[in-house]
Scaffold this active site. Structure first.
Site, short mmCIF file in Angstrom:
data_model
loop_
_atom_site.label_atom_id
_atom_site.label_comp_id
_atom_site.label_asym_id
_atom_site.label_seq_id
_atom_site.Cartn_x
_atom_site.Cartn_y
_atom_site.Cartn_z
N HIS A 137 -5.75 2.91 1.11
CA HIS A 137 -4.92 4.00 1.64
C HIS A 137 -5.54 4.73 2.83
CE1 HIS A 137 -2.91 3.07 -1.99
NE2 HIS A 137 -3.56 3.87 -2.80
N ASP A 144 0.89 -1.15 0.00
CA ASP A 144 0.00 0.00 0.00
C ASP A 144 0.94 1.20 0.00
OD1 ASP A 144 -1.44 2.28 0.86
OD2 ASP A 144 -3.04 0.96 1.56
N HIS A 145 1.09 1.84 -1.15
CA HIS A 145 2.20 2.80 -1.27
C HIS A 145 2.03 4.00 -0.35
CE1 HIS A 145 -0.44 5.07 -4.00
NE2 HIS A 145 0.37 6.09 -3.85
C1 BG6 Z 1 -3.58 4.81 -6.33
C2 BG6 Z 1 -4.95 4.91 -6.92
O1 BG6 Z 1 -3.47 3.69 -5.52
O2 BG6 Z 1 -3.31 5.98 -5.57
C3 BG6 Z 1 -5.07 6.16 -7.77
O3 BG6 Z 1 -5.22 3.75 -7.69
C4 BG6 Z 1 -4.70 7.38 -6.97
O4 BG6 Z 1 -6.39 6.30 -8.29
C5 BG6 Z 1 -3.34 7.18 -6.31
O5 BG6 Z 1 -4.64 8.48 -7.86
C6 BG6 Z 1 -3.02 8.30 -5.36
O6 BG6 Z 1 -1.73 8.15 -4.88
P1 BG6 Z 1 -0.67 9.32 -5.02
O7 BG6 Z 1 0.55 8.78 -4.38
O8 BG6 Z 1 -0.50 9.58 -6.49
O9 BG6 Z 1 -1.27 10.47 -4.32
#
Ligand code: BG6
Length: 506
Positions: free
Chosen positions: A244, A181-182
């Protein structure tokens, strides 16, 4: 910037020519190269259907990296990275790919036998690819370790997540699985733990006695870009909230873990998720609101509505915005609302945790010009500004007794172009076998339990979805989730709240 090198490995990317690989994984690997973190023997093997050889793949990667890396492509760093890049051609759905891949890896002693298999592919293929690898014996850890990284969404709902998990466990041990989960790799998200547990002064206030409510917002100006195929089936609740935002909630709400090892941390996160009050189907509308963006204007430019985006079915009711009210039924948080909100094509890019404290008693200032004391806010801005700040009331200079809001910023609160991307930290963790920031299955499963009733009700109500204009802060109707009239969305860090009005009207 250099530090310890990661353990050497062969980093195999399935879906090497896809969006995630181009925008996140390859730039992250470049930045790790730049930081001197990749071991000499590490190689990066892209797997894809295209009829490319190593030289062509290297050339492609260079073109992708040029506009995406910080400070422009450095020839020397690129030179080092290029020598690591290899390409292997094959179709993921073809069972012969996997034994052929194994032969390829074993035929060249340049490949390290520690292997990361990164599933940068459609979730529908997770099961088939991991099984294919295992059938070819690539899961066996006799000569080196083998790790699989699984992107979100892990399943489509609780039931499919169970099935996927079961399938993975037929061939892989839990400690080989890295459910990514980044958001957990983001600097400011990790800072929540430090902020909460490395400072004594907040802990006594961190509970239902002093906190009025918590808001967690992820707002984006982006639309769905080229991702209709995935997004239309997922929607905002699955795409952002189940993963997230619920993860962020666990970090804000959890009890101090016994230590920072992976299991202690995850035990505490699971306790939070398990304590979230289940939403009965009959109460879904009181707890959740969804909407879809219609045409509008962002930064002076006209942008199309969701239904006009390429690849979106004509009558889709998929939500691109959703807001949720949750309660955590434990001693610390009972009856304190946690509002979660996310949306595409909103007015600004901003991810913010806003914690509002209760109103102090007014009595002392009854005879003054201060009509209503304003509550304190604690703000953790995740992006684009990385910031931790507290809003306090101080006396306005002058003869009269009036207050004004001042902000104490604990970090630079700037946009950090040179900061690490979440993927850099997480890829390093995978190579080093540190699973603290990856999800254990029970976290995923309990998070599905939270959103499942909402998904079920929305899936039945397919006739209509409310809309909001692109470039706004979302539908006003979402305000009905608030428990009390004095609660309203906090959109940005620097919003003036002094007049008590919505500072960024829709
Ligand atoms: C991803 C979603 O996991 O996270 C995207 O699939 C979203 O829809 C993105 O835009 C948001 O992450 P970040 O790091 O770009 O803010």
């Amino acid at each position: 910037m250099t530090g310890d090198r990661a353990e050497p490995c062969t980093f195999v990317i399935f879906g090497a020519t896809g969006n995630l690989s181009i925008n996140k994984l390859l730039p992250a690997l470049y930045h790790l190269e730049q930081a001197g973190r990749l071991a000499d023997r590490t190689r990066i093997l892209g797997v894809g259907r295209r009829d490319w050889d190593d030289a062509y793949w290297q050339q492609q990667v260079r073109t992708w990296l040029e506009p995406r890396v910080r400070g422009g492509l450095d020839t020397e760093v690129w030179g080092r990275l290029a020598t690591r890049l290899r390409f292997f051609r094959g179709d993921l759905r073809d069972a012969d790919l996997y034994p052929a891949l194994r032969r390829h890896l074993e035929a060249d002693p340049g490949y390290c036998m520690n292997m990361v298999f990164y599933m940068s592919i459609s979730p529908a293929d997770f099961g088939a690819v991991t099984t294919g690898l295992a059938d070819a014996g690539l899961n066996a850890e006799e000569e080196g370790w083998r790790r699989v990284v699984i992107e979100k969404p892990f399943g489509f709902d609780l039931e499919s997540a169970e099935i996927l998990n079961h399938r993975l466990h037929q061939h892989w041990k839990e400690d080989q699985l890295y459910r990514i989960d980044h958001y957990l790799g983001k600097e400011t998200v990790q800072n929540i733990l430090v902020f909460r547990f490395a400072n004594l002064m907040f802990e006594p206030l961190w509970n239902r006695n002093y906190i009025d409510h918590v808001q967690i917002t992820h707002a984006e100006t982006r639309g769905i870009e080229e991702r209709a195929g995935y997004y239309d089936a997922a929607g905002a609740l699955r795409d952002m909230v189940q993963s997230h935002l619920l993860q962020v909630l666990t970090l804000v709400a959890m009890e101090p873990p016994a230590n920072l090892d992976a299991e202690s941390l995850r035990d505490e996160k699971v306790k939070v998720l398990r304590s979230i009050r289940p939403i009965p189907k009959s109460a879904v509308h009181a707890h959740a609101y969804r909407a879809q963006y219609a045409r509008g204007e962002i930064d002076g430019e006209r942008v199309p509505g969701y239904l006009e985006e390429p690849g979106v079915p004509e009558h889709s009711t998929t939500e691109t915005y959703c807001a949720l009210k949750l309660f955590i039924d434990n001693w610390r948080w009972r009856n304190i609302p946690f509002y979660l909100r996310t949306g595409k094509r909103l007015a600004k890019n901003n991810s913010l945790i806003a914690i509002r404290f209760k109103h102090p008693p007014q009595q002392l200032f009854r005879e003054t010009h201060i009509e209503q004391l304003k509550p304190n806010w604690l703000l953790v801005n995740i992006q684009p500004n990385q910031c931790l700040s507290i809003e306090l009331q101080v006396k306005e200079p002058g003869f009269d007794m009036r207050t004004q809001t001042q902000r104490l910023d604990a970090m630079s609160c700037g946009v950090s172009y040179y900061g690490l991307d979440a993927y850099e930290a997480l890829l390093l963790d995978v190579m080093n076998g540190d699973r603290s920031l990856f999800l254990r299955y029970d976290e995923v499963s309990w998070a599905w339990r939270v959103v499942d009733p909402i998904l079920k009700v929305w899936a039945m109500e397919r006739d209509y979805v409310p809309t909001y204009a692109a470039g706004s802060w979302g539908p006003r109707e979402a305000n009905r989730l608030f428990q009390r009239e004095d609660q309203s969305w906090r959109n940005l860090l620097e919003e003036p709240l002094d007049d008590g009005k919505e500072p960024c009207p829709n």
